[in-house]
Each structure stands twice: as C-alpha cells, then as structure tokens.
Design an enzyme around this catalytic site. Structure first.
Site, PDB file in Angstrom:
ATOM      1  N   ASN A 104       9.355  -0.403  -6.294  1.00  0.00           N
ATOM      2  CA  ASN A 104       8.448   0.585  -5.713  1.00  0.00           C
ATOM      3  C   ASN A 104       8.760   2.008  -6.199  1.00  0.00           C
ATOM      4  OD1 ASN A 104       6.914  -1.246  -4.332  1.00  0.00           O
ATOM      5  ND2 ASN A 104       7.779  -0.821  -2.314  1.00  0.00           N
ATOM      6  N   GLU A 110      12.418  -5.249  -4.526  1.00  0.00           N
ATOM      7  CA  GLU A 110      11.171  -4.674  -4.010  1.00  0.00           C
ATOM      8  C   GLU A 110      11.261  -3.154  -3.915  1.00  0.00           C
ATOM      9  OE1 GLU A 110       8.547  -6.280  -3.817  1.00  0.00           O
ATOM     10  OE2 GLU A 110       9.226  -8.350  -3.710  1.00  0.00           O
ATOM     11  N   ARG A 158      -0.810  -6.567  -8.220  1.00  0.00           N
ATOM     12  CA  ARG A 158       0.187  -6.364  -7.174  1.00  0.00           C
ATOM     13  C   ARG A 158      -0.357  -6.894  -5.865  1.00  0.00           C
ATOM     14  NH1 ARG A 158       3.841  -4.415 -10.110  1.00  0.00           N
ATOM     15  NH2 ARG A 158       5.125  -5.457  -8.611  1.00  0.00           N
TER      16      ARG A 158
END
Ligand SMILES: Nc1ncnc2c1ncn2[C@@H]1O[C@H](COP(=O)(O)OP(=O)(O)OP(=O)(O)O)[C@@H](O)[C@H]1O
Ligand SMILES: [Mg+2]
Lengths: 109, 145
Positions: free
Chosen positions: B52, B48, B107
């Site tokens: 990002n 994650e 997303r």
C-alpha cells in the site's frame, strides 16, 4: 518467468510457482493473458500447487482473469491451492472457483 | 512497557523490496518459534501494508518506507509500517472491504481486510499530504506447533 503454460484444444493451464505479490503479479498477468488471447479456451486452469506466498495481489490476479474468461464466455478453475493460499482466497470468496478435489482436501471453514 | 527486542528498517518504495521487507520481519520474529500459519499470516499482513505504501502512498514516485518492529514479553509482536506519501482522506472508507481507488481492475480492495483478520489488532492513522501509518499486533501462541 514463474509460470509455465500448457495450451490444448479447450483449455489453458497456468502452473504458477513462487511468490505472488504486487512485484511479480504484472508479469504473471501478461503471460497468462497472452496465452488466453491467443487460444480463446473454454476454461482457464490456474494451478497454485507450487505457490509459496500470496497476498491480495493474487486475489486481484484471479479476479482479473475471472473477468477476462467471463468476457470470453469461458470459466476459470483453481487447482492445488495450498492451505495458506486458500486462506487468502477465502477473504474474497473466490474459493468457490476451486476445483472439486481441491475443495475437499483439508476442509477450510 | 519495554520491548524485549526491537528493530527498525528504512527502504525505498520499489516493488522489488516487498519480498525483502516481509522476509526481514519474519526473520526478526523467528526467535518466538511461530508455526507456519503464524509466519504466513504476518508475512501477508506486512506485504499488504508495504505494498500500500508503494502503490498508493507514493504512486509513481519513489519515497521511503519505514518499518519499526518490537517483541514484547509474552511473545507479543508489534509492527508499525509507515510512509510519507499522499495519505488517506477518509480512513474509515478506505478500510471497507472491496474499497479500492485503483482503476485498473487488478486490485481487490482487500488489503486492510486481510491485515485486520490475519492479525489480532490493526490501527491506521493517516494525514492527507503527510503520510500513512499502520500498526499491527499479534501474539505468537503456537510455540512452533
Ligand atoms: N499507504 C497508503 N497511502 C495512501 N492511500 C492508501 C494507503 N493504503 C491504503 N490506501 C487507500 O486505501 C484503499 C484501500 O486499501 P486496501 O489495501 O484495502 O485495498 P487496495 O490496495 O486498493 O487493493 P488490494 O490491497 O486488495 O490489492 C486503497 O485503494 C487506497 O486508496
Ligand atoms: Mg492494498
């Protein structure tokens, strides 16, 4: 490509394998959408049986296909999601899309 | 406190490195004998944070992603993942579940929620124009069980 697709009269089944992350979600999406847009199924079955890893990109993949099928007045079912993948799905509340059998085995909550 | 082991890695913000980065961190903590769920939680959280940096921090550019990991006495794992990308103006808002600035609809806006719930601790620091730093901590308690 880590997805095999079966198309029959009323359904499209996508057997996804390997890791679902941002790097490979795009290719999975393209292949699944191509099959759906070709055959307009009543139901899209996403089979996660051979998926070994999934992060939020996988949630995005499922939610995107959910919207696509909703626009076609169809629905989606998630099949064979392993425990660790269900844990990620639970973050989005999308485990309600799991098939009845998949919900039963290995209760998660 | 002094860590019992430590590693640093720097790689380019190419999406093909996402898998490499989470696997490298998993391999680094393997000495602690984590169980499958703990490994999966850590790999997911690292994925994650790294994604990002790649998707949001550097957007269409290629920059460097930095990972610094430490193991402390008592099987405590500390991982810092940072970029020198665009930064986040409102961190509190960015951390809200389902909040995303992505407009493609692909997303979920759940990256921070997953990091927070899969790890024991998460800290986010960010400066617009300078970059973002995410620190994750988790104690490995299973001893393989
Ligand atoms: N490293 C970063 N640099 C710049 N902005 C960031 C960074 N990390 C997160 N953000 C911002 O915070 C928002 C929320 O991040 P989060 O990971 O929770 O969701 P997402 O990445 O948008 O979607 P998902 O992770 O579910 O695919 C992002 O949409 C982005 O605007
Ligand atoms: Mg994210």
């Amino acid at each position: 490509m880590p997805v095999d697709i079966d198309i029959d009269e009323k359904s499209v089944t996508a057997y996804i394998s390997g890791e679902i992350d941002h790097h490979n979600a795009g290719a999975l999406r393209a292949k699944i959408d191509e099959a759906v847009e070709m055959s307009y199924p009543e139901v899209l079955i996403m089979d996660f049986g051979a998926v070994t890893f999934m992060d939020s990109s996988g949630i995005g993949l499922v939610m995107g296909r959910y919207k696509l099928m909703r626009d076609l007045c169809g629905r989606i079912i998630i099949e064979n999601a392993p425990r660790s993948i269900k844990k990620v799905m639970r973050m989005a509340g999308i485990e309600k899309l799991l098939s009845a059998e998949n919900k039963k085995e290995g209760s998660f909550v | 406190m002094k860590p019992v082991n430590e590693m640093k890695m720097i790689f380019e913000s190419r999406s093909c490195n996402e898998s490499f980065a989470r696997s490298a961190v998993a391999a680094f903590i393997a000495v602690l004998d984590p169980n499958i769920e703990e490994i999966s939680d850590i790999k997911t959280a690292v994925s994650e944070a790294v994604t990002n940096c790649i998707v949001h921090g550097y957007k269409d550019d290629i920059g460097k992603v930095y990972i610094h990991a430490k193991i402390f006495e008592g099987a405590r794992v500390w991982i810092n993942i940072r970029d020198r990308g665009c930064g986040i103006a409102d961190v509190k808002k960015a951390m809200e579940p389902l909040y995303t600035t992505c407009e493609t609809g692909e997303r979920a806006g759940l990256g921070f929620s997953i990091m927070e719930s899969f790890m024991d601790k998460m800290k986010v620091r960010s400066n617009p124009g300078k970059g973002t730093s995410v620190t994750l901590e988790k104690s490995i308690v299973s001893k393989g069980k």
